[in-house]
Structure formats: structure tokens, C-alpha cells
Design an enzyme around this catalytic site. Sequence first.
Site, PDB file in Angstrom:
ATOM      1  N   GLY A  61       0.791  -1.305  -0.051  1.00 54.88           N
ATOM      2  CA  GLY A  61      -0.082  -0.030  -0.108  1.00 54.88           C
ATOM      3  C   GLY A  61       0.775   1.324   0.188  1.00 54.88           C
ATOM      4  O   GLY A  61       0.368   2.385   0.004  1.00 54.88           O
ATOM      5  N   HIS A  62       2.325   1.048   0.125  1.00 52.97           N
ATOM      6  CA  HIS A  62       3.055   2.278   0.107  1.00 52.97           C
ATOM      7  C   HIS A  62       4.012   2.452  -1.074  1.00 52.97           C
ATOM      8  O   HIS A  62       4.881   3.208  -1.346  1.00 52.97           O
ATOM      9  CB  HIS A  62       3.953   2.232   1.333  1.00 52.97           C
ATOM     10  CG  HIS A  62       3.142   2.141   2.767  1.00 52.97           C
ATOM     11  ND1 HIS A  62       2.341   2.719   2.973  1.00 52.97           N
ATOM     12  CD2 HIS A  62       3.291   1.075   3.744  1.00 52.97           C
ATOM     13  CE1 HIS A  62       2.006   2.765   4.158  1.00 52.97           C
ATOM     14  NE2 HIS A  62       2.333   1.482   4.548  1.00 52.97           N
ATOM     15  N   HIS A  80      -0.600   5.124   7.017  1.00 55.68           N
ATOM     16  CA  HIS A  80      -1.529   3.952   7.045  1.00 55.68           C
ATOM     17  C   HIS A  80      -2.914   4.687   7.073  1.00 55.68           C
ATOM     18  O   HIS A  80      -3.655   3.775   7.446  1.00 55.68           O
ATOM     19  CB  HIS A  80      -1.121   2.906   8.125  1.00 55.68           C
ATOM     20  CG  HIS A  80       0.036   2.451   8.232  1.00 55.68           C
ATOM     21  ND1 HIS A  80       1.265   3.028   8.893  1.00 55.68           N
ATOM     22  CD2 HIS A  80       0.768   1.331   7.585  1.00 55.68           C
ATOM     23  CE1 HIS A  80       2.181   2.277   8.508  1.00 55.68           C
ATOM     24  NE2 HIS A  80       1.878   1.268   7.555  1.00 55.68           N
TER      25      HIS A  80
END
Length: 331
Positions: free
Chosen positions: A55-56, A219
Site C-alpha cells: 500500500g506504500h 497508514h
Amino acid sequence: MKKFMNSAGTLAQDCLEGFVAAHGDLVVFGEGRKHVRRRVLSPAKVAIISGGGAGHEPMHTGFVGHGMLDAACTGHVFTSPTPDQILAAIRETDSGAGTLLIVKNYDGDVMNFEMAAEMAMADGMHRIETVIVNDDIAVERSARGTGRRGVAGTLVVEKIVGAAAQAGVALEELKILGDTVVAATRTMGVALKGTTVPQTTRETFVLGPNEMEVGVGIHGEPGRSRDAVADASSIVALICGHILDDFGSLDGQQVLLFVNGLGGTPLSELYLVFGLARTFLEGRGVVIARSFVGTYVTSLDMAGVSITVTVLDEHLENLWDAPVLTASLRW
């Protein structure tokens, strides 16, 4: 929620499969497909390993290659890689010169990398050091708990330390160098929209039409305050003002100015932010010695931006400038 995916449970691995297929000249899967490593490892070189939740992207897998990381371990979306993944990466990249782990300061990441290091040392690999990145000034320093988070400044640490490792610098010196870069780096971000996590199909936080989240985490964690949306100049002044306050004074200092997109911000807006940040900082006596703009440390589809400032000396400048060849960073 609409996303290009087969299922939330397989998204991270499916993306890694595509990544390795696209960049097979640079990277391969490690044993058991538990991590991504350089296709060609350098002998007698300290191995530099990092990782974190999916997700990064492009962090961390996009920075595996010459002059940067030897391996990266990826967990599920916003979930730390497991100790066995990290241990496999340590074993596979060990050349006998030791291993340096670069870890973002989150509870899960710190715990799992620490466990992997202990397991590796129990197996006889005693030359392991760790650098904890905690550049996010939105979180106050604390003697208790995790403290400041590791965010976009992680890329700066990985690039500078990776260049030194490529040049043959010893493990103990790399550990000191990494800690030095962390101490010289500050980051703060602002979001205009939360991130949509595939497993929950919900945004991590929901903003009103005239709200922005100041000091957001990668996040999707809420920031230090929720403010009314302002014009770009005011937002940049807010972020850069906090960064300068945290440093104390940068008058006359040479710095790297890094403007990073959090996933859903157009490049044109990132350049706008960079121009405003440069003007703001130069107006306060800061010398912009190196410039870096792009979407490199993301929070899935978050509409946001972070600004990172790293104080440089001639040695750090040379390491930043050193050749790098990865999927997402090359010069």
C-alpha cells in the site's frame, strides 16, 4: 469501492507478481516468494534490507537494486511483514559482511524486524544492525510507546545508506550513517481525502468538503488536527513552519527538499507545492542544495502530500548523488 483487484486477500501478492514480472532485469523473488531481492547480489557487501506493509508503493520494493536495497519484505496491505519473511531475506542476501535493517518506526515493523534479527543471530549470523526511521514530526517524541512514525524520510535513509553500502562501507559505519541521516530528517504531511483500504472497503477517515487532515500518517492514521482547507501557500507555510520549528534553526544550512505524493495527488500539484516550499524555506535562509519531487511513499489512494527536509553536508550530498538503478529510482 472500485479497485483493480481480484480479491482483497490476494492483492498484495498479485501486485508483487506483476512487479517482478515487469522488472525481471533488476529483481527476483526470494526463496518461497517471501521477499523481493536484487537479481545480482554484490559479493562482500553489507546487505541493506527494508520492508513494510503493501500500500506504500513504490516503497519498498521499487527501491531494490544497485545503490539502494538488496531486499524488501512486503506484508499484506498496511500489515508488517512477518519475521520469517525478513529472516529469509537476511539469509539469502548475507555475503558475510553483515546486514543492516532499515525499519520504519511502527510497533509491528519494529517488533517483527527485531524478532527476525534475533532468529538470524541464533542461526549464527551475528553481524546485524538496525536503523529506526522516525522522521514524522506530527507525532510528538515520547519516552513511552513507539513515538514518531517513519514516513517519507525512509527513502532518504535508504538511498544514502544504500550508496555507502555499495561503495563498500562497513556495517558499523553504515549504522552510524543511518542514524545520522534520521536525526537530520523531518517530515510532515497533509491529506485532503482519506485512503480506502481494500479489506474494509471504507476510508480510514472521512473529511468534510472543506476539511483537511494535518499531520496524517501513511497508514491513513488521522493527523494532529483537522483544519479548514486553505490555499496551497498557506498549507505549505503551515507544514514548513512546523518543520523549521522542530529543527530549531536552519539558517544558512544546505538541505534536500523532498515533496512526496501520498498516492492520489497529481504531479502538477506536487510541483506547485515544491515551488512554494522552496520559496518559503529560502526566505528563511535555508539553502536548497538538492531537490526531489514525485510519488514515492504512498498511502494507497490518499489525496495528500508530505514535505521532507534533510540537512546535508558534502558527504551526504555525494552519497545522495551516487548512481542508483532500481525500478522506481535511477540516475
